[in-house]
Scaffold this motif. Structure first.
Motif, PDB file in Angstrom:
ATOM      1  N   ILE A   1      11.812   5.172  -2.982  1.00 49.29           N
ATOM      2  CA  ILE A   1      12.269   4.355  -1.856  1.00 49.29           C
ATOM      3  C   ILE A   1      12.280   5.161  -0.561  1.00 49.29           C
ATOM      4  N   LEU A   2      12.789   6.377  -0.619  1.00 48.39           N
ATOM      5  CA  LEU A   2      12.841   7.219   0.581  1.00 48.39           C
ATOM      6  C   LEU A   2      11.434   7.545   1.075  1.00 48.39           C
ATOM      7  N   ASN A   3      10.511   7.812   0.147  1.00 52.46           N
ATOM      8  CA  ASN A   3       9.133   8.126   0.541  1.00 52.46           C
ATOM      9  C   ASN A   3       8.433   6.922   1.167  1.00 52.46           C
ATOM     10  N   VAL A   4       8.674   5.735   0.597  1.00 47.24           N
ATOM     11  CA  VAL A   4       8.069   4.519   1.159  1.00 47.24           C
ATOM     12  C   VAL A   4       8.636   4.249   2.549  1.00 47.24           C
ATOM     13  N   ASN A   5       9.956   4.426   2.703  1.00 44.92           N
ATOM     14  CA  ASN A   5      10.566   4.233   4.020  1.00 44.92           C
ATOM     15  C   ASN A   5       9.946   5.161   5.059  1.00 44.92           C
ATOM     16  N   LYS A   6       9.764   6.429   4.682  1.00 46.65           N
ATOM     17  CA  LYS A   6       9.194   7.405   5.611  1.00 46.65           C
ATOM     18  C   LYS A   6       7.755   7.020   5.967  1.00 46.65           C
ATOM     19  N   SER A   7       6.997   6.578   4.965  1.00 49.42           N
ATOM     20  CA  SER A   7       5.612   6.183   5.208  1.00 49.42           C
ATOM     21  C   SER A   7       5.533   5.006   6.179  1.00 49.42           C
ATOM     22  N   LEU A   8       6.377   3.996   5.978  1.00 51.48           N
ATOM     23  CA  LEU A   8       6.369   2.829   6.859  1.00 51.48           C
ATOM     24  C   LEU A   8       6.892   3.174   8.249  1.00 51.48           C
TER      25      LEU A   8
ATOM     26  N   TYR B   1       0.833  -1.208   0.000  1.00 47.50           N
ATOM     27  CA  TYR B   1       0.000   0.000   0.000  1.00 47.50           C
ATOM     28  C   TYR B   1       0.866   1.256   0.000  1.00 47.50           C
ATOM     29  N   ALA B   2       1.991   1.231   0.737  1.00 46.77           N
ATOM     30  CA  ALA B   2       2.895   2.384   0.745  1.00 46.77           C
ATOM     31  C   ALA B   2       3.472   2.628  -0.647  1.00 46.77           C
ATOM     32  N   LEU B   3       3.821   1.562  -1.360  1.00 47.75           N
ATOM     33  CA  LEU B   3       4.308   1.703  -2.736  1.00 47.75           C
ATOM     34  C   LEU B   3       3.255   2.376  -3.613  1.00 47.75           C
ATOM     35  N   TYR B   4       2.032   1.861  -3.518  1.00 45.92           N
ATOM     36  CA  TYR B   4       0.935   2.415  -4.322  1.00 45.92           C
ATOM     37  C   TYR B   4       0.691   3.885  -3.980  1.00 45.92           C
ATOM     38  N   LYS B   5       0.640   4.200  -2.705  1.00 48.58           N
ATOM     39  CA  LYS B   5       0.341   5.561  -2.257  1.00 48.58           C
ATOM     40  C   LYS B   5       1.434   6.541  -2.691  1.00 48.58           C
ATOM     41  N   GLU B   6       2.707   6.151  -2.549  1.00 50.30           N
ATOM     42  CA  GLU B   6       3.800   7.063  -2.869  1.00 50.30           C
ATOM     43  C   GLU B   6       3.996   7.211  -4.376  1.00 50.30           C
ATOM     44  N   VAL B   7       3.777   6.136  -5.156  1.00 49.84           N
ATOM     45  CA  VAL B   7       3.828   6.278  -6.614  1.00 49.84           C
ATOM     46  C   VAL B   7       2.717   7.215  -7.082  1.00 49.84           C
ATOM     47  N   THR B   8       1.542   7.071  -6.488  1.00 48.84           N
ATOM     48  CA  THR B   8       0.424   7.961  -6.828  1.00 48.84           C
ATOM     49  C   THR B   8       0.776   9.412  -6.545  1.00 48.84           C
ATOM     50  N   ALA B   9       1.375   9.677  -5.393  1.00 44.21           N
ATOM     51  CA  ALA B   9       1.740  11.047  -5.026  1.00 44.21           C
ATOM     52  C   ALA B   9       2.780  11.621  -5.990  1.00 44.21           C
ATOM     53  N   LEU B  10       3.765  10.806  -6.355  1.00 43.02           N
ATOM     54  CA  LEU B  10       4.819  11.280  -7.263  1.00 43.02           C
ATOM     55  C   LEU B  10       4.280  11.521  -8.670  1.00 43.02           C
ATOM     56  N   THR B  11       3.441  10.603  -9.159  1.00 39.22           N
ATOM     57  CA  THR B  11       2.934  10.745 -10.520  1.00 39.22           C
ATOM     58  C   THR B  11       1.913  11.870 -10.637  1.00 39.22           C
ATOM     59  N   ASP B  12       1.275  12.226  -9.534  1.00 38.65           N
ATOM     60  CA  ASP B  12       0.298  13.314  -9.554  1.00 38.65           C
ATOM     61  C   ASP B  12       0.958  14.692  -9.606  1.00 38.65           C
ATOM     62  N   HIS B  13       2.215  14.773  -9.159  1.00 37.09           N
ATOM     63  CA  HIS B  13       2.843  16.089  -9.026  1.00 37.09           C
ATOM     64  C   HIS B  13       4.126  16.274  -9.827  1.00 37.09           C
ATOM     65  N   ARG B  14       4.642  15.213 -10.413  1.00 37.05           N
ATOM     66  CA  ARG B  14       5.914  15.340 -11.140  1.00 37.05           C
ATOM     67  C   ARG B  14       5.802  14.771 -12.546  1.00 37.05           C
ATOM     68  N   GLU B  15       6.667  15.265 -13.426  1.00 32.93           N
ATOM     69  CA  GLU B  15       6.749  14.720 -14.780  1.00 32.93           C
ATOM     70  C   GLU B  15       7.646  13.491 -14.815  1.00 32.93           C
ATOM     71  N   GLU B  16       8.558  13.399 -13.854  1.00 28.88           N
ATOM     72  CA  GLU B  16       9.452  12.248 -13.747  1.00 28.88           C
ATOM     73  C   GLU B  16       9.993  12.201 -12.327  1.00 28.88           C
TER      74      GLU B  16
END
Length: 331
Positions: free
Chosen positions: A269-276, A247-262
């Motif tokens: 990895i850093l975002n997933v670590n922070k979430s967990l 779920y952390a992978l899904y949530k953080e990929v969603t956040a990155l793809t919603d706000h960045r072009e790449e």
């Protein structure tokens, strides 16, 4: 391959680039992910199930769909037919043969620029368990077969899979501890007889292993009141939640793809670590229907072993919307 040599054409651009090529291959996609999903494993006295198994695959598929060039239909190995002697998950040898077939599957290797393999199973750091589910229960092993992460990596090394030479190979491994249980004690206690975990590292470049041992069982039994309070920090939309790592992978990929072009893989990895880490530090894993503590304390973060020799940058749908060309290598 043994007894023969295979000529692999590697472009000068791909060889000299400081970033892995992330443009579609011959079949028009960047990556066709492989998912090994083992829902149930039989042990000597009982069996253990991962209730989140189907939800995990569903969320992973949605995660990959958010990344342009990723094949919409992953290659999934499940244990639905693991009782059959010829099933890939029936034995260690069968799985090794299946991995060899996957390595020779051109759609997954030759026609892709990135290799991604996800393992969802019971196990510990360095290995995962197979179902241990033969046709005749009397032939069941005393202990379920262990499949080494090293053997998983070896199947896709350059000498076994030349089409992946100089391509990033990313392994996402979620191994739930089968000994996870609940105890009527205020403090956490170690489970007697468990051996210390062994950390194993890959021996070839262009490989990244990202392994979580935060068992899905921690989120399976969180109270409804707690789920409501946590809001979007956990997956509570389905009757059976996904394990927190997926779920952390899904949530953080969603956040990155919603706000960045790449974005770089390191950012994810850093975002997933922070979430967990936030999930665990707030002791969400302690609350269940009976307010009983767990007998095993979860680790703070997943273990990441990074031997990628170049940066791995992934584009998002926002990139396409800017009308920029996608046919060139990112520099």
């Amino acid at each position: 391959m043994s007894g023969s040599s295979i000529l692999v054409k590697i472009s000068k651009e791909r060889y000299e680039s400081s970033t892995y090529k992330t443009t579609p291959g011959g079949k028009g996609h960047i990556c066709k992910p492989v998912i090994v999903n083992i829902r149930k494993t039989h042990f000597p006295l009982s069996s253990h199930k991962r209730p989140s198994a189907s939800r995990d695959v569903d969320l992973l598929t949605k995660t990959f769909k958010k990344l342009p060039g990723f094949h919409p239909v992953p290659y999934v190995l499940s244990d639905k037919n693991s009782k059959k002697e010829h099933d890939p998950l029936y034995s260690v040898e069968n799985l090794k043969k299946e991995l060899k077939n996957i390595a020779s599957n051109e759609e997954i290797t030759k026609d892709s620029e990135i290799f991604v393999c996800v393992v969802l199973a019971f196990g510990e750091s360095g290995y995962f368990y197979l179902p241990n589910d033969p046709i005749d229960d009397r032939k069941r092993s005393d202990q379920p077969p262990k499949f080494s992460v090293n053997d998983l990596l070896l199947s896709f090394k350059g000498n076994h899979c030349p089409h992946l030479i100089l391509k990033p190979k990313v392994f996402l491994i979620q191994t739930c501890n089968p000994n996870l249980d609940q105890i009527n004690k205020a403090n956490f206690a170690a489970v007697g007889g468990l051996l210390p975990q062994i950390q194993r590292s890959p021996i070839e470049a262009d490989i990244l292993i990202y392994q979580s041992t935060v068992s899905g069982g921690y989120t399976d039994r969180i109270k409804k009141k707690t789920k409501s309070r946590l809001g979007k920090n956990i997956d509570h939309k389905r009757k059976k939640s996904a394990c927190q790592f997926v779920y952390a992978l899904y949530k953080e990929v969603t956040a990155l793809t919603d706000h960045r072009e790449e974005f770089e893989l390191t950012d994810l990895i850093l975002n997933v670590n922070k979430s967990l880490e936030d999930f665990i530090e707030k002791e969400h894993y302690k609350s269940d229907k009976r307010n009983i503590s767990w007998n095993i304390e979860p680790p703070k973060m997943p273990v990441c072993i990074d031997q990628l020799t170049k940066k791995l940058v992934l584009k998002t749908q926002r990139w396409n919307s800017t009308q920029r060309p996608i046919h060139c290598c990112i520099l």
